[in-house]
Design a protein around this motif. Structure first.
Motif, mmCIF file in Angstrom:
data_model
loop_
_atom_site.group_PDB
_atom_site.id
_atom_site.type_symbol
_atom_site.label_atom_id
_atom_site.label_comp_id
_atom_site.label_asym_id
_atom_site.label_seq_id
_atom_site.Cartn_x
_atom_site.Cartn_y
_atom_site.Cartn_z
ATOM 1 N N VAL A 3 32.242 30.064 12.154
ATOM 2 C CA VAL A 3 32.070 28.611 12.242
ATOM 3 C C VAL A 3 33.135 27.907 11.411
ATOM 4 O O VAL A 3 33.853 27.018 11.897
ATOM 5 N N VAL A 7 35.588 26.207 14.174
ATOM 6 C CA VAL A 7 34.970 24.986 14.703
ATOM 7 C C VAL A 7 36.016 23.899 14.936
ATOM 8 O O VAL A 7 35.799 22.964 15.718
ATOM 9 N N SER A 128 29.411 27.249 17.077
ATOM 10 C CA SER A 128 30.221 26.043 16.873
ATOM 11 C C SER A 128 30.468 25.323 18.191
ATOM 12 O O SER A 128 30.443 24.081 18.255
ATOM 13 N N TRP A 145 31.649 17.630 12.144
ATOM 14 C CA TRP A 145 32.052 18.330 10.928
ATOM 15 C C TRP A 145 30.873 18.528 9.986
ATOM 16 O O TRP A 145 30.692 19.610 9.411
ATOM 17 N N ALA A 148 28.625 21.201 11.301
ATOM 18 C CA ALA A 148 29.243 22.515 11.100
ATOM 19 C C ALA A 148 29.099 22.961 9.650
ATOM 20 O O ALA A 148 28.867 24.153 9.374
ATOM 21 N N SER A 223 34.414 22.687 25.872
ATOM 22 C CA SER A 223 33.455 23.195 24.887
ATOM 23 C C SER A 223 32.626 24.334 25.471
ATOM 24 O O SER A 223 32.302 25.306 24.780
#
Length: 385
Positions: A3, A7, A128, A145, A148, A223
């Motif tokens: 991650v 990410v 992620s 962010w 994550a 994604s």
């Protein structure tokens, strides 16, 4: 680590669209992360005690989490670059400590067990991607962010009690390993070159694949492809490690690199949804497998500090990858992906050289004797204590 390190790839299109980040600045942030990764890998090479320190592991997990949480607190590219540099250094230390621990504590266990641990990186990538995919319709890049960072904190807590590698003991075993290194060290150079070139090519796809797919496709596809990358990566290391018990690791490394090169080139050659999803599966199924095979081969050659040295070379390749393709990004990402595929093919050529000259008299750390044909080796293994 999956991650915290990766990410950035699914968040990058959000930062392009909503934070004013240009393609060039995005490449520079990626480069900063890879410079940090190099510094962390070099620290593990120059100070082996770091690799055996639980305090270093825990501090790196905390630092990685903090850098993710701090990303939304600024709009400055320099500050973002500093945070991604620190995240890269922390990622490298976590990786080197974890891999050294695996190779040490699971030395006498089946090879697929370390492979499943490598799959944790793939699980982090998948998580992620799912996180950003879920947040995309309802939140902005800042929330991505922070989310994550929260996820990384939870995973860091689960990794808190990992036992680092134990200090090596001097004695007859060390002398035996030195003799094995003498027989195999000359081929470490070919392995190093192959893994370095893999770093150059893989990181371009690892950084820009989502943005490249998203250029001419629905927003969810990029994604979604990244989720597929992670899901394909979860079992890949264990699978490649299991295959490494039956076939030559350099031969498997060559195969994995050729397959990966095809996967990276696919979205550059056609913009179809099938190509995007196929690219994600091929890339995810090989990039961790390449690491598993390369690091296990380095250990098999008994080259001193092979994990840290190979990781350092890999990270130098990762620094060069975005810099090399940066001039091509003005025309989109397709040319960059094609150049990355060529770099991975060059890595396959180096792996072929290694395959031809590999010292088959060297026994690997899992006990396999590569001087025997496959069937005889299997028979011999069934009689070992």
């Amino acid at each position: 680590m999956g991650v915290g390190r990766f990410v950035y790839t699914p968040i990058l299109p959000l930062m392009h669209a909503r934070a004013g980040l240009s393609a060039g600045a995005g490449a520079n942030l990626a480069t900063a992360n890879y410079v940090g990764y190099l510094l962390g890998a070099l620290a593990g090479t120059l100070a082996p005690g770091l690799v055996r320190s639980r305090a270093v592991l825990r501090g790196s997990l905390l630092l990685l989490t903090a850098t993710l949480a701090a990303m939304p607190l600024t709009h400055g590219v320099l500050a973002w670059g500093a945070l991604r540099l620190l995240a890269g250094a922390a990622s490298a230390l976590v990786f080197v400590v974890a891999v050294a621990s695996l190779l040490d504590h699971l030395r006498d266990h089946p090879a697929h067990l370390p492979g499943w641990a490598f799959g944790g990186v793939g699980a982090g990538i998948a998580l992620s991607g799912l996180l950003v995919l879920a947040l995309r319709p309802v939140a902005d890049w800042r929330a991505a962010w922070w989310s994550a960072a929260a996820l990384t904190a939870l995973l860091a807590a689960a990794a808190w009690w990992l036992r680092p590698e134990e200090a090596p003991s001097a004695g007859p075993v060390a002398g035996g390993r030195a003799r094995a290194r003498g027989r195999g060290h000359r081929w470490f150079g070919a392995l190093f070159v192959s893994y370095f070139l893999e770093g150059v090519g893989y990181i371009v796809a690892g950084t820009f694949l989502v943005a490249a797919i998203g250029q001419g496709s629905p927003g969810w596809l990029g994604s979604g492809a990244w989720v597929l990358v992670g899901l394909a990566a979860v079992p890949s290391s264990a699978l490649w490690a299991r295959l490494g018990r039956r076939w030559s690791r350099p031969g498997l490394l060559l195969t994995a690199l050729v397959v990966q090169a095809a996967g990276i080139a696919l979205p550059a050659l056609t913009g179809s949804t099938a190509a995007a999803l196929g690219s994600a599966v091929l890339f995810g199924a090989t990039f961790l497998g390449v690491s598993t095979l390369a690091l296990a081969t380095g250990a098999q050659l008994r080259f001193p500090r092979s994990v840290a040295l190979l990781t350092a070379g890999y990270s130098v390749g990762q620094i060069l990858g975005p810099l090399v393709v940066a001039p091509l990004l003005r025309h989109g990402y397709h040319q960059a992906l094609l150049l990355a595929a060529l770099a991975v093919l060059a890595a396959a050529v180096a792996a072929a050289v290694l395959r031809i000259g590999f010292p088959h008299t060297v026994s690997d750390h899992m006990g396999a004797d590569h001087t025997l044909p496959v069937r005889r080796r299997q028979a011999a293994e069934t009689t070992r204590p």
